[in-house]
Design an enzyme around this catalytic site. Structure first.
Site, mmCIF file in Angstrom:
data_model
loop_
_atom_site.group_PDB
_atom_site.id
_atom_site.type_symbol
_atom_site.label_atom_id
_atom_site.label_comp_id
_atom_site.label_asym_id
_atom_site.label_seq_id
_atom_site.Cartn_x
_atom_site.Cartn_y
_atom_site.Cartn_z
ATOM 1 N N HIS A 1 -12.543 -32.874 16.314
ATOM 2 C CA HIS A 1 -11.132 -32.556 16.066
ATOM 3 C C HIS A 1 -10.849 -32.568 14.558
ATOM 4 O O HIS A 1 -10.192 -31.653 14.033
ATOM 5 C CB HIS A 1 -10.253 -33.572 16.795
ATOM 6 N N GLU A 2 -11.357 -33.590 13.863
ATOM 7 C CA GLU A 2 -11.134 -33.685 12.413
ATOM 8 C C GLU A 2 -11.838 -32.546 11.675
ATOM 9 O O GLU A 2 -11.297 -31.992 10.715
ATOM 10 C CB GLU A 2 -11.622 -35.047 11.887
ATOM 11 N N HIS B 1 -9.766 -29.437 11.779
ATOM 12 C CA HIS B 1 -8.739 -29.350 10.730
ATOM 13 C C HIS B 1 -9.318 -28.740 9.454
ATOM 14 O O HIS B 1 -8.687 -27.907 8.813
ATOM 15 C CB HIS B 1 -8.184 -30.744 10.409
ATOM 16 N N GLU C 1 -2.511 -29.402 15.207
ATOM 17 C CA GLU C 1 -3.198 -30.355 16.086
ATOM 18 C C GLU C 1 -3.758 -29.650 17.318
ATOM 19 O O GLU C 1 -4.873 -29.948 17.758
ATOM 20 C CB GLU C 1 -2.246 -31.478 16.492
ATOM 21 N N ASP D 1 -7.657 -29.444 18.319
ATOM 22 C CA ASP D 1 -8.110 -29.797 19.676
ATOM 23 C C ASP D 1 -8.911 -28.650 20.281
ATOM 24 O O ASP D 1 -9.957 -28.863 20.922
ATOM 25 C CB ASP D 1 -6.911 -30.107 20.574
#
Length: 410
Positions: free
Chosen positions: A276-277, A280, A354, A358
């Protein structure tokens, strides 16, 4: 427009914001006893959910006390010409505009910190302790406060001194120099925050070789994302709550995992959180956020430059002599409705980011591991599973747990 009218406008803005925030908190609190949505069943058993509800209710009551105390002290400070009193003290000490500005804000911030100290202590050592979250000692708590104050004085004071000097030297064009300063500082902090600031408060150690590191390296090789800097931070020094974050870019990028995260989650779940990070970073969210924040800061500073020299702003706060620091206080309050609106739309964008992160984790690793991780993290922090929708729109930078799970299963 008369100074008296401006004074009442300032008071009105402060009161309206307080009432609106209180109303949102009230709407949110009405949902504390809602049944857990079907998609989230199994996160809590009956006893755990009662504990979660009690934690939310206690925090809500505490926030009402803190915000009510804050609004009363703020209004009293306005009504009894507190700004004029502090300004007079600063001017009796020095005639230098920069020194006066530093003394003025230093006294106000320090007094505010002292007033809020008992509330901060109660939150940490009573509420967080009661529900099993607090791991901080009194020594750590005191040292954190002292370190925070020193950093605020050195970094915040240094930037404020430069901005005041820009204003003194260039008047209406000071906003351009201030904008450039903030842009450089923002980029610098994004690059080196984890190296320079975090070690002042926490110990960071490279992730040791083993199953977790191998799993992370396998994932990073799969998606073509070189990760040389993976660190573990001693978050358990202060709290049982877990977290992970990505910082920097280019050669300075690093991933930081809380030791509590490693203790709470399985290997695949940790890799899913990391994915997930990475999402980003891959989606350039960090760059977009920096650009957007700098554009908004530029707009704010430009508007400030148009109003800061207006003597009515100073007179509205009981100070006859127009001054940079008094005008800055008045402008900050006048600008707060605009700030609320921009914050509302920034939260919308943030929640969209977000979802995208995801989706990246879902498409490049797997959805089930991320869902499992999110559920565990929510359970371990006694998160609110049934927040009010309007409250979410104004206060949540992330989608709710239910929204994220539905998106991951879609």
């Amino acid at each position: 427009m008369s100074p008296t009218l401006v004074f009442y406008i300032l008071i009105g803005i402060i009161l309206i914001k307080y009432l609106f925030d209180t109303y949102l908190d009230y709407l949110n609190a009405k949902h504390f006893n809602d049944a857990i949505p079907l998609e989230l069943e199994g996160i809590y058993n009956e006893e755990e959910y009662k504990k979660s509800q009690a934690y939310k209710k206690e925090n809500h009551k505490f926030s009402i006390i803190v915000s009510s105390f804050s609004i009363v002290t703020t209004l009293l400070f306005f009504i009894f010409d507190g700004f004029a009193f502090v300004d007079a003290i600063a001017r009796n000490i020095s005639n230098n505009l920069i020194i006066i500005t530093l003394l003025f804000f230093g006294m106000i911030v320090f007094a505010s910190e002292l007033i809020s100290l008992p509330f901060s202590y109660y939150k940490t050592f009573v509420i967080e302790e009661k529900y099993g979250f607090n791991k901080s000692t009194l020594k750590t708590f005191i040292l954190d406060k002292i370190k925070g104050w020193l950093m605020m004085a050195i970094i915040g004071g240094g930037i404020l001194a430069l901005i005041t000097w820009f204003y003194q030297a260039t008047t209406n064009n000071f906003w351009l120099y201030t904008w450039a300063l903030i842009a450089v500082f923002t980029l610098f902090m994004n690059l080196f925050y984890s190296k320079l600031i975090v070690p002042i408060f926490n110990k960071q150690t490279p992730l040791k070789s083993g199953e977790l590191k191998s799993a992370i390296e396998n994932f990073s090789n799969k998606v073509g994302f070189k990760i040389d800097n993976i660190f573990v931070i001693d978050g358990s020094k202060r709290s049982t709550k877990a977290n992970a974050y990505f910082s920097g870019f280019g050669s300075q990028k690093r991933i930081t995992l809380y030791d509590t995260l490693i203790n709470d989650l399985e290997t695949d779940e940790i890799v899913a959180v990391l994915a997930h990070e990475v999402g980003h970073y891959k989606k350039k969210h960090i760059i977009y956020n920096i650009i957007l924040s700098l554009l908004l800061m530029g707009l704010t500073l430009y508007i400030l430059s148009l109003l800061i020299g207006n003597s009515i702003l100073s007179q509205a706060l009981g100070v006859e002599q127009a001054s940079f620091h008094i005008g800055l206080i008045a402008f900050t309050i006048l600008y707060s409705p605009i700030s609320e609106i921009t914050g509302f739309f920034i939260n919308i964008l943030s929640r969209k980011f977000e979802y995208q992160a995801d989706d990246y984790a879902k498409n490049n690793f797997n959805a089930s591991s991320l869902i499992s991780a999110l559920k565990k993290l929510s359970k371990n922090s006694l998160s609110n599973l049934t927040p009010n929708n309007l409250y979410v729109k104004f206060h949540y930078s992330h989608p709710t747990l239910l929204q994220r799970i539905l998106n991951l299963k879609n």
